[in-house]
Design a protein around this motif. Structure first.
Motif, mmCIF file in Angstrom:
data_model
loop_
_atom_site.group_PDB
_atom_site.id
_atom_site.type_symbol
_atom_site.label_atom_id
_atom_site.label_comp_id
_atom_site.label_asym_id
_atom_site.label_seq_id
_atom_site.Cartn_x
_atom_site.Cartn_y
_atom_site.Cartn_z
ATOM 1 N N VAL A 51 42.510 18.845 5.406
ATOM 2 C CA VAL A 51 41.992 20.209 5.444
ATOM 3 C C VAL A 51 41.301 20.419 6.792
ATOM 4 N N PRO A 52 41.891 21.241 7.656
ATOM 5 C CA PRO A 52 41.291 21.470 8.967
ATOM 6 C C PRO A 52 40.109 22.439 8.887
ATOM 7 N N ASP A 53 39.339 22.526 9.967
ATOM 8 C CA ASP A 53 38.266 23.521 10.003
ATOM 9 C C ASP A 53 38.888 24.903 10.201
ATOM 10 N N ALA A 54 38.066 25.946 10.090
ATOM 11 C CA ALA A 54 38.567 27.322 10.108
ATOM 12 C C ALA A 54 39.329 27.637 11.396
ATOM 13 N N ALA A 55 38.803 27.209 12.552
ATOM 14 C CA ALA A 55 39.485 27.506 13.816
ATOM 15 C C ALA A 55 40.850 26.826 13.873
ATOM 16 N N ALA A 56 40.934 25.610 13.406
ATOM 17 C CA ALA A 56 42.222 24.904 13.386
ATOM 18 C C ALA A 56 43.184 25.572 12.395
ATOM 19 N N MET A 57 42.671 26.054 11.263
ATOM 20 C CA MET A 57 43.515 26.788 10.313
ATOM 21 C C MET A 57 44.134 28.000 10.994
ATOM 22 N N ILE A 58 43.295 28.759 11.698
ATOM 23 C CA ILE A 58 43.791 29.957 12.371
ATOM 24 C C ILE A 58 44.870 29.576 13.377
ATOM 25 N N GLN A 59 44.621 28.549 14.180
ATOM 26 C CA GLN A 59 45.602 28.116 15.186
ATOM 27 C C GLN A 59 46.911 27.670 14.529
ATOM 28 N N MET A 60 46.811 26.934 13.426
ATOM 29 C CA MET A 60 48.015 26.486 12.728
ATOM 30 C C MET A 60 48.801 27.671 12.165
ATOM 31 N N LEU A 61 48.093 28.687 11.703
ATOM 32 C CA LEU A 61 48.778 29.862 11.163
ATOM 33 C C LEU A 61 49.382 30.715 12.278
ATOM 34 N N VAL A 62 48.736 30.755 13.453
ATOM 35 C CA VAL A 62 49.356 31.412 14.609
ATOM 36 C C VAL A 62 50.686 30.729 14.895
ATOM 37 N N GLU A 63 50.653 29.406 15.015
ATOM 38 C CA GLU A 63 51.866 28.641 15.326
ATOM 39 C C GLU A 63 52.911 28.777 14.227
ATOM 40 N N GLY A 64 52.473 28.815 12.967
ATOM 41 C CA GLY A 64 53.411 28.983 11.855
ATOM 42 C C GLY A 64 54.091 30.334 11.881
ATOM 43 N N ASN A 65 53.324 31.396 12.140
ATOM 44 C CA ASN A 65 53.917 32.727 12.230
ATOM 45 C C ASN A 65 54.855 32.843 13.423
ATOM 46 N N GLU A 66 54.483 32.219 14.535
ATOM 47 C CA GLU A 66 55.369 32.216 15.693
ATOM 48 C C GLU A 66 56.661 31.459 15.393
ATOM 49 N N ALA A 67 56.558 30.355 14.665
ATOM 50 C CA ALA A 67 57.750 29.577 14.297
ATOM 51 C C ALA A 67 58.679 30.396 13.404
ATOM 52 N N VAL A 68 58.119 31.099 12.435
ATOM 53 C CA VAL A 68 58.938 31.944 11.560
ATOM 54 C C VAL A 68 59.602 33.040 12.386
ATOM 55 N N ALA A 69 58.872 33.619 13.330
ATOM 56 C CA ALA A 69 59.453 34.663 14.179
ATOM 57 C C ALA A 69 60.630 34.105 14.991
#
Length: 166
Positions: free
Chosen positions: A107-125
């Motif tokens: 379980v990452p901290d909040a900032a790492a969660m946000i970064q992972m979700l940025v990268e995840g959304n970019e990957a889906v795009a």
């Protein structure tokens, strides 16, 4: 119970103006999109449950909005694969082979969660964009329309999340 592959479903001949080969090619790309989308959905829902810190409420709500939208999209993607005459992948094993997104191991901290979700959304795009190229080449407007909608949502989500890191 026998396993059905992602090959053409046994159904009457499909004659929608897209060749069997092109339908298979588009369905293959949509299967990758479905895997990436499911992986992102699961990650976003996980982070919704486990986020902590001073931005808890804002992130908890944002993550819920995003995973709820993603959940609905999964059905649209899978149903388009079926409309093209192919089986949609639907197991963790299949998704793990098809996805381009790495899942967190803790379980990452909040900032790492946000970064992972940025990268995840970019990957889906990126996956949606590759699928769009196949759909466009096959003259498959319904799939292209679906992919354009997914691109808009994931690029917007990535932008909103990225803005929280600045």
């Amino acid at each position: 119970m026998g396993k059905k592959s992602n090959s053409t479903a046994s159904a009457p001949n499909i004659n929608i103006g897209i060749s069997d080969k092109d339908r298979a090619s588009v369905a293959k790309e949509l299967s990758k999109l479905l895997a990436d989308s499911y992986t992102l959905y699961l990650m976003t829902h996980n982070f919704h449950w486990n986020v902590t810190g001073p931005m808890f409420n804002a992130l908890h709500q944002m993550f819920m909005t995003q995973y709820t939208e993603e959940w609905t999209a999964l059905d649209d993607i899978a149903e388009r694969i079926r409309a093209l005459g192919h089986y949609a992948p639907g197991t963790y094993a299949e998704y793990s082979k098809l996805t381009s997104i790495s899942e967190p191991t803790s379980v990452p901290d909040a900032a790492a969660m946000i970064q992972m979700l940025v990268e995840g959304n970019e990957a889906v795009a990126k996956t949606a964009r590759a699928a769009f190229d196949k759909a466009d080449a096959a003259n498959d407007q319904p799939t292209a329309d679906l992919l354009t909608q997914r691109l808009d949502i994931h690029e917007k989500n990535a932008w909103m999340l990225r803005s929280m890191l600045q």
